[in-house]
Scaffold this motif. Sequence first.
Motif, PDB file in Angstrom:
ATOM      1  N   GLY A  53      -5.199  24.411  -9.888  1.00 13.79           N
ATOM      2  CA  GLY A  53      -6.268  24.484  -8.892  1.00 13.79           C
ATOM      3  C   GLY A  53      -6.957  25.843  -8.923  1.00 13.79           C
ATOM      4  N   TYR A  54      -7.662  26.144  -7.876  1.00 15.24           N
ATOM      5  CA  TYR A  54      -8.422  27.383  -7.811  1.00 15.24           C
ATOM      6  C   TYR A  54      -7.559  28.523  -7.307  1.00 15.24           C
ATOM      7  CZ  TYR A  54     -12.230  24.294  -8.791  1.00 15.24           C
ATOM      8  OH  TYR A  54     -13.032  23.384  -9.403  1.00 15.24           O
ATOM      9  N   GLY A  55      -7.923  29.732  -7.698  1.00  9.14           N
ATOM     10  CA  GLY A  55      -7.169  30.916  -7.320  1.00  9.14           C
ATOM     11  C   GLY A  55      -6.382  31.502  -8.481  1.00  9.14           C
ATOM     12  N   SER A  56      -6.610  30.987  -9.667  1.00  9.31           N
ATOM     13  CA  SER A  56      -5.935  31.453 -10.873  1.00  9.31           C
ATOM     14  C   SER A  56      -7.000  31.736 -11.938  1.00  9.31           C
ATOM     15  CB  SER A  56      -4.983  30.366 -11.390  1.00  9.31           C
ATOM     16  OG  SER A  56      -4.554  30.643 -12.706  1.00  9.31           O
ATOM     17  N   VAL A  57      -6.647  32.555 -12.911  1.00 12.80           N
ATOM     18  CA  VAL A  57      -7.571  32.775 -14.032  1.00 12.80           C
ATOM     19  C   VAL A  57      -7.691  31.520 -14.890  1.00 12.80           C
ATOM     20  CG1 VAL A  57      -7.182  35.269 -14.120  1.00 12.80           C
ATOM     21  CG2 VAL A  57      -5.767  33.758 -15.523  1.00 12.80           C
ATOM     22  N   HIS A  58      -6.852  30.519 -14.622  1.00  8.54           N
ATOM     23  CA  HIS A  58      -6.861  29.263 -15.383  1.00  8.54           C
ATOM     24  C   HIS A  58      -7.393  28.097 -14.555  1.00  8.54           C
ATOM     25  CE1 HIS A  58      -4.632  31.253 -18.533  1.00  8.54           C
ATOM     26  NE2 HIS A  58      -3.820  31.726 -17.603  1.00  8.54           N
ATOM     27  N   ASP A  59      -8.272  28.378 -13.586  1.00 13.40           N
ATOM     28  CA  ASP A  59      -8.835  27.339 -12.713  1.00 13.40           C
ATOM     29  C   ASP A  59      -9.300  26.121 -13.500  1.00 13.40           C
ATOM     30  OD1 ASP A  59      -8.481  29.125 -10.668  1.00 13.40           O
ATOM     31  OD2 ASP A  59     -10.602  29.490 -10.300  1.00 13.40           O
ATOM     32  N   GLY A  60      -8.819  24.949 -13.093  1.00 14.88           N
ATOM     33  CA  GLY A  60      -9.265  23.691 -13.687  1.00 14.88           C
ATOM     34  C   GLY A  60      -8.610  23.331 -15.002  1.00 14.88           C
ATOM     35  N   ASP A  61      -7.814  24.229 -15.573  1.00 17.44           N
ATOM     36  CA  ASP A  61      -7.122  23.937 -16.826  1.00 17.44           C
ATOM     37  C   ASP A  61      -5.878  23.093 -16.559  1.00 17.44           C
ATOM     38  OD1 ASP A  61      -8.963  25.484 -18.228  1.00 17.44           O
ATOM     39  OD2 ASP A  61      -7.683  27.267 -18.218  1.00 17.44           O
ATOM     40  N   ASP A  62      -5.393  22.437 -17.580  1.00 16.24           N
ATOM     41  CA  ASP A  62      -4.131  21.710 -17.502  1.00 16.24           C
ATOM     42  C   ASP A  62      -3.040  22.578 -18.117  1.00 16.24           C
ATOM     43  OD1 ASP A  62      -5.265  19.435 -16.374  1.00 16.24           O
ATOM     44  OD2 ASP A  62      -5.641  18.512 -18.327  1.00 16.24           O
ATOM     45  N   VAL A  63      -1.870  22.558 -17.503  1.00 17.15           N
ATOM     46  CA  VAL A  63      -0.717  23.271 -18.056  1.00 17.15           C
ATOM     47  C   VAL A  63       0.327  22.230 -18.453  1.00 17.15           C
ATOM     48  CG1 VAL A  63       0.363  23.683 -15.806  1.00 17.15           C
ATOM     49  CG2 VAL A  63       0.976  25.116 -17.711  1.00 17.15           C
ATOM     50  N   HIS A  64       0.854  22.385 -19.649  1.00 23.16           N
ATOM     51  CA  HIS A  64       1.931  21.547 -20.165  1.00 23.16           C
ATOM     52  C   HIS A  64       2.957  22.515 -20.744  1.00 23.16           C
ATOM     53  CE1 HIS A  64      -0.393  17.930 -19.576  1.00 23.16           C
ATOM     54  NE2 HIS A  64      -1.409  18.562 -20.145  1.00 23.16           N
ATOM     55  N   MET A  65       3.978  22.805 -19.963  1.00 28.36           N
ATOM     56  CA  MET A  65       4.973  23.798 -20.354  1.00 28.36           C
ATOM     57  C   MET A  65       6.354  23.176 -20.388  1.00 28.36           C
ATOM     58  SD  MET A  65       6.094  27.303 -18.385  1.00 28.36           S
ATOM     59  CE  MET A  65       4.517  28.077 -18.597  1.00 28.36           C
ATOM     60  N   ARG A  66       7.076  23.477 -21.446  1.00 29.48           N
ATOM     61  CA  ARG A  66       8.477  23.070 -21.562  1.00 29.48           C
ATOM     62  C   ARG A  66       9.303  24.326 -21.786  1.00 29.48           C
ATOM     63  NH1 ARG A  66       6.373  18.636 -24.808  1.00 29.48           N
ATOM     64  NH2 ARG A  66       6.810  16.703 -23.707  1.00 29.48           N
ATOM     65  N   LEU A  67      10.461  24.379 -21.141  1.00 25.86           N
ATOM     66  CA  LEU A  67      11.364  25.509 -21.307  1.00 25.86           C
ATOM     67  C   LEU A  67      12.726  25.019 -21.774  1.00 25.86           C
ATOM     68  CD1 LEU A  67      10.661  27.461 -17.999  1.00 25.86           C
ATOM     69  CD2 LEU A  67       9.774  27.982 -20.279  1.00 25.86           C
ATOM     70  N   CYS A  68      13.366  25.823 -22.620  1.00 19.74           N
ATOM     71  CA  CYS A  68      14.752  25.543 -22.975  1.00 19.74           C
ATOM     72  C   CYS A  68      15.622  25.975 -21.799  1.00 19.74           C
ATOM     73  CB  CYS A  68      15.144  26.278 -24.253  1.00 19.74           C
ATOM     74  SG  CYS A  68      15.207  28.079 -24.118  1.00 19.74           S
ATOM     75  N   SER A  69      16.867  25.578 -21.817  1.00 21.90           N
ATOM     76  CA  SER A  69      17.780  25.907 -20.721  1.00 21.90           C
ATOM     77  C   SER A  69      17.957  27.414 -20.562  1.00 21.90           C
ATOM     78  CB  SER A  69      19.140  25.241 -20.951  1.00 21.90           C
ATOM     79  OG  SER A  69      19.007  23.837 -20.939  1.00 21.90           O
ATOM     80  N   ASP A  70      18.029  28.138 -21.669  1.00 23.54           N
ATOM     81  CA  ASP A  70      18.197  29.594 -21.603  1.00 23.54           C
ATOM     82  C   ASP A  70      17.005  30.266 -20.930  1.00 23.54           C
ATOM     83  OD1 ASP A  70      20.690  29.487 -22.860  1.00 23.54           O
ATOM     84  OD2 ASP A  70      19.817  29.792 -24.860  1.00 23.54           O
ATOM     85  N   CYS A  71      15.801  29.881 -21.300  1.00 23.66           N
ATOM     86  CA  CYS A  71      14.603  30.478 -20.704  1.00 23.66           C
ATOM     87  C   CYS A  71      14.467  30.087 -19.238  1.00 23.66           C
ATOM     88  CB  CYS A  71      13.351  30.109 -21.497  1.00 23.66           C
ATOM     89  SG  CYS A  71      13.266  30.989 -23.074  1.00 23.66           S
ATOM     90  N   PHE A  72      14.848  28.870 -18.899  1.00 26.03           N
ATOM     91  CA  PHE A  72      14.834  28.454 -17.499  1.00 26.03           C
ATOM     92  C   PHE A  72      15.775  29.341 -16.694  1.00 26.03           C
ATOM     93  CE2 PHE A  72      16.753  26.135 -13.996  1.00 26.03           C
ATOM     94  CZ  PHE A  72      15.626  25.816 -13.246  1.00 26.03           C
ATOM     95  N   ASP A  73      16.992  29.558 -17.201  1.00 30.58           N
ATOM     96  CA  ASP A  73      17.965  30.399 -16.497  1.00 30.58           C
ATOM     97  C   ASP A  73      17.436  31.823 -16.329  1.00 30.58           C
ATOM     98  OD1 ASP A  73      19.726  28.276 -16.270  1.00 30.58           O
ATOM     99  OD2 ASP A  73      20.945  28.881 -17.994  1.00 30.58           O
ATOM    100  N   LYS A  74      16.807  32.369 -17.363  1.00 30.77           N
ATOM    101  CA  LYS A  74      16.240  33.722 -17.279  1.00 30.77           C
ATOM    102  C   LYS A  74      15.130  33.783 -16.231  1.00 30.77           C
ATOM    103  CE  LYS A  74      17.221  34.772 -22.096  1.00 30.77           C
ATOM    104  NZ  LYS A  74      16.640  34.897 -23.434  1.00 30.77           N
TER     105      LYS A  74
END
Length: 66
Positions: free
Chosen positions: A30-51
């Motif tokens: 949504g609005y209020g980010s430098v990425h307004d209107g963009d789609d985010v598709h992010m996946r994290l491994c378990s290690d990065c999630f824990d960090k």
Amino acid sequence: MIQNLICNHCGKELDFFDLQNDFSIHKRIGYGSVHDGDDVHMRLCSDCFDKLVEECEVSPIEEMDG
């Protein structure tokens, strides 16, 4: 959406356990980010999630009793 099986943070190929945990975000920003209107598709491994959780000032984890 690009269907990749890698961690967006570290670039590691996701293994069976990473895929089972499914630490992912798929959302239109949504609005209020430098990425307004963009789609985010992010996946994290378990290690990065824990960090990431450890870096949070307010923990997003709700521990289960028992």
